[in-house]
Design a protein around this motif. Structure first.
Motif, PDB file in Angstrom:
ATOM      1  N   TRP A  16       1.055  -1.042  -0.127  1.00 38.75           N
ATOM      2  CA  TRP A  16      -0.013   0.169   0.110  1.00 38.75           C
ATOM      3  C   TRP A  16       0.779   1.154  -0.249  1.00 38.75           C
ATOM      4  CZ3 TRP A  16      -4.265   0.385  -1.577  1.00 38.75           C
ATOM      5  CH2 TRP A  16      -6.203  -1.067  -1.106  1.00 38.75           C
ATOM      6  N   ARG A  17       1.834   0.480   0.440  1.00 39.75           N
ATOM      7  CA  ARG A  17       3.511   2.095   0.995  1.00 39.75           C
ATOM      8  C   ARG A  17       3.539   2.711  -0.956  1.00 39.75           C
ATOM      9  NH1 ARG A  17       8.773   3.395   3.431  1.00 39.75           N
ATOM     10  NH2 ARG A  17       8.887   5.200   3.164  1.00 39.75           N
ATOM     11  N   MET A  18       3.849   1.722  -2.239  1.00 38.62           N
ATOM     12  CA  MET A  18       4.298   1.559  -3.258  1.00 38.62           C
ATOM     13  C   MET A  18       3.095   2.890  -3.507  1.00 38.62           C
ATOM     14  SD  MET A  18       5.321  -0.683  -5.419  1.00 38.62           S
ATOM     15  CE  MET A  18       6.694  -1.524  -4.266  1.00 38.62           C
ATOM     16  N   ALA A  19       2.460   2.315  -3.568  1.00 38.95           N
ATOM     17  CA  ALA A  19       0.885   2.427  -4.499  1.00 38.95           C
ATOM     18  C   ALA A  19       0.888   3.637  -3.830  1.00 38.95           C
ATOM     19  CB  ALA A  19      -0.355   1.863  -3.973  1.00 38.95           C
ATOM     20  N   ALA A  20       0.514   4.341  -2.302  1.00 44.24           N
ATOM     21  CA  ALA A  20      -0.194   5.551  -1.646  1.00 44.24           C
ATOM     22  C   ALA A  20       1.108   6.075  -2.122  1.00 44.24           C
ATOM     23  CB  ALA A  20       0.285   5.229  -0.574  1.00 44.24           C
ATOM     24  N   ARG A  21       3.240   5.818  -2.616  1.00 44.35           N
ATOM     25  CA  ARG A  21       3.552   6.888  -3.423  1.00 44.35           C
ATOM     26  C   ARG A  21       3.734   7.120  -4.661  1.00 44.35           C
ATOM     27  NH1 ARG A  21       9.159   4.787  -2.152  1.00 44.35           N
ATOM     28  NH2 ARG A  21      10.042   6.533  -2.808  1.00 44.35           N
ATOM     29  N   PRO A 137      -5.804   1.985  -4.259  1.00 46.07           N
ATOM     30  CA  PRO A 137      -5.859   0.978  -5.056  1.00 46.07           C
ATOM     31  C   PRO A 137      -5.887   0.651  -6.219  1.00 46.07           C
ATOM     32  CG  PRO A 137      -7.986   1.827  -3.808  1.00 46.07           C
ATOM     33  CD  PRO A 137      -6.872   3.487  -3.692  1.00 46.07           C
ATOM     34  N   VAL A 138      -6.429   1.854  -7.090  1.00 48.58           N
ATOM     35  CA  VAL A 138      -6.580   1.544  -8.680  1.00 48.58           C
ATOM     36  C   VAL A 138      -4.326   0.949  -8.554  1.00 48.58           C
ATOM     37  CG1 VAL A 138      -6.374   1.966 -10.856  1.00 48.58           C
ATOM     38  CG2 VAL A 138      -8.622   2.872  -9.222  1.00 48.58           C
ATOM     39  N   ASN A 139      -4.350   1.836  -8.163  1.00 49.64           N
ATOM     40  CA  ASN A 139      -2.473   2.188  -8.887  1.00 49.64           C
ATOM     41  C   ASN A 139      -1.696   0.675  -8.253  1.00 49.64           C
ATOM     42  OD1 ASN A 139      -2.384   4.284 -10.280  1.00 49.64           O
ATOM     43  ND2 ASN A 139      -2.407   5.856  -8.571  1.00 49.64           N
ATOM     44  N   ARG A 140      -2.440   0.179  -6.777  1.00 45.89           N
ATOM     45  CA  ARG A 140      -1.827  -1.008  -6.047  1.00 45.89           C
ATOM     46  C   ARG A 140      -1.885  -2.447  -7.452  1.00 45.89           C
ATOM     47  NH1 ARG A 140      -3.802  -4.577  -1.474  1.00 45.89           N
ATOM     48  NH2 ARG A 140      -2.157  -5.678  -1.405  1.00 45.89           N
ATOM     49  N   TRP A 141      -3.790  -2.258  -7.446  1.00 48.01           N
ATOM     50  CA  TRP A 141      -3.908  -3.144  -8.806  1.00 48.01           C
ATOM     51  C   TRP A 141      -2.850  -3.013  -9.451  1.00 48.01           C
ATOM     52  CZ3 TRP A 141      -6.029  -3.369 -13.738  1.00 48.01           C
ATOM     53  CH2 TRP A 141      -6.880  -4.636 -14.250  1.00 48.01           C
ATOM     54  N   MET A 142      -2.624  -2.255 -10.077  1.00 47.10           N
ATOM     55  CA  MET A 142      -2.277  -1.914 -11.813  1.00 47.10           C
ATOM     56  C   MET A 142      -0.969  -2.112 -10.745  1.00 47.10           C
ATOM     57  SD  MET A 142      -3.760   1.331 -13.514  1.00 47.10           S
ATOM     58  CE  MET A 142      -2.713   1.417 -14.893  1.00 47.10           C
ATOM     59  N   ILE A 143       0.376  -1.635 -10.342  1.00 42.44           N
ATOM     60  CA  ILE A 143       1.827  -2.291 -10.101  1.00 42.44           C
ATOM     61  C   ILE A 143       1.968  -3.732  -9.641  1.00 42.44           C
ATOM     62  CG2 ILE A 143       2.992  -1.891  -8.207  1.00 42.44           C
ATOM     63  CD1 ILE A 143       2.614   1.259  -8.143  1.00 42.44           C
ATOM     64  N   GLY A 144       0.465  -4.201  -9.546  1.00 45.51           N
ATOM     65  CA  GLY A 144       0.493  -6.141  -9.023  1.00 45.51           C
ATOM     66  C   GLY A 144       0.675  -6.366 -10.290  1.00 45.51           C
ATOM     67  N   ARG A 145       0.822  -5.644 -11.265  1.00 44.47           N
ATOM     68  CA  ARG A 145       0.188  -6.569 -12.971  1.00 44.47           C
ATOM     69  C   ARG A 145       1.204  -5.770 -13.358  1.00 44.47           C
ATOM     70  NH1 ARG A 145      -3.798  -6.962 -10.103  1.00 44.47           N
ATOM     71  NH2 ARG A 145      -5.256  -8.080 -10.127  1.00 44.47           N
ATOM     72  N   GLY A 146       2.428  -5.368 -12.758  1.00 46.03           N
ATOM     73  CA  GLY A 146       3.073  -4.805 -14.165  1.00 46.03           C
ATOM     74  C   GLY A 146       3.573  -3.551 -14.649  1.00 46.03           C
ATOM     75  N   LYS A 147       1.491  -3.095 -14.355  1.00 46.22           N
ATOM     76  CA  LYS A 147       1.294  -1.786 -15.317  1.00 46.22           C
ATOM     77  C   LYS A 147       1.022  -0.693 -14.684  1.00 46.22           C
ATOM     78  CE  LYS A 147      -0.072  -4.871 -18.421  1.00 46.22           C
ATOM     79  NZ  LYS A 147       0.616  -5.252 -19.634  1.00 46.22           N
ATOM     80  N   GLY A 148       1.176   0.287 -15.311  1.00 44.39           N
ATOM     81  CA  GLY A 148       1.163   1.686 -14.294  1.00 44.39           C
ATOM     82  C   GLY A 148       2.169   2.432 -14.135  1.00 44.39           C
ATOM     83  N   HIS A 149       2.552   2.708 -12.603  1.00 41.22           N
ATOM     84  CA  HIS A 149       3.704   2.679 -12.109  1.00 41.22           C
ATOM     85  C   HIS A 149       5.119   1.886 -12.108  1.00 41.22           C
ATOM     86  CE1 HIS A 149       2.821   7.513 -11.156  1.00 41.22           C
ATOM     87  NE2 HIS A 149       1.893   7.184 -11.523  1.00 41.22           N
ATOM     88  N   ALA A 150       4.331   0.722 -12.163  1.00 39.13           N
ATOM     89  CA  ALA A 150       5.350  -0.755 -12.050  1.00 39.13           C
ATOM     90  C   ALA A 150       6.100   0.211 -13.401  1.00 39.13           C
ATOM     91  CB  ALA A 150       5.053  -1.751 -12.351  1.00 39.13           C
TER      92      ALA A 150
END
Length: 156
Positions: A16-21, A137-150
């Motif tokens: 959640w910290r990564m997603a929040a950042r 939560p949208v960013n967390r979901w995307m990062i978990g899939r290697g998308k968005g800010h990942a």
């Protein structure tokens, strides 16, 4: 560029910290453009139908620009940096802008309030806080899939 094949949104690297950042980074550019667009539109006496698209356009410009600044510093050429910014920020900015503008248009009198009125500024601040909370939560979901800010993390 490395893409994660594991698509678990609760993977150890997807906190959640990564997603929040990531959301805060995105919100910074988005807020600069959103506030600037709302201020310009309100100060110029533009109708809501002109102010909202102006704010959205500037939010995307500033959001992409902040991401591009970082990846350009990492040595990417402009064209590749733009592709990274588009991949990293488009969904996040779109969600934020949807929330920001629904709030601003939905709060009675907020869009018609002048720049000297608390209603304008409080509504705008509330819209940005709500955008952060709902986009994380949208960013967390995307990062978990290697998308968005990942996508950007490969260049940091």
């Amino acid at each position: 560029m490395h893409r994660r094949e594991h698509h678990d949104p609760h993977a150890p690297g997807t906190s959640w910290r990564m997603a929040a950042r990531a959301t805060l980074h995105c919100l910074t550019g988005c807020a600069i453009g959103e506030v600037l667009g709302m201020v310009i539109g309100t100060a110029a006496g533009l109708h809501n139908a002109a102010t909202v698209p102006l704010a959205i356009a500037l939010a995307f410009v500033f959001g992409y620009a902040l991401t591009m600044r970082g990846v350009l510093r990492a040595g990417l050429p402009v064209r590749q940096a733009l592709k990274v910014a588009l991949a990293a920020d488009t969904v996040s900015i779109a969600v934020m802008e949807l929330i920001d503008n629904v709030v601003m248009v939905g709060v009675p009198g907020a869009m018609d309030a002048g720049l000297s009125q608390a209603l304008f500024w409080l509504s705008l601040a509330f819209s940005l806080v709500l955008a952060f909370v709902l986009t994380t939560p949208v960013n967390r979901w995307m990062i978990g899939r290697g998308k968005g800010h990942a996508v950007v993390h490969a260049y940091h």
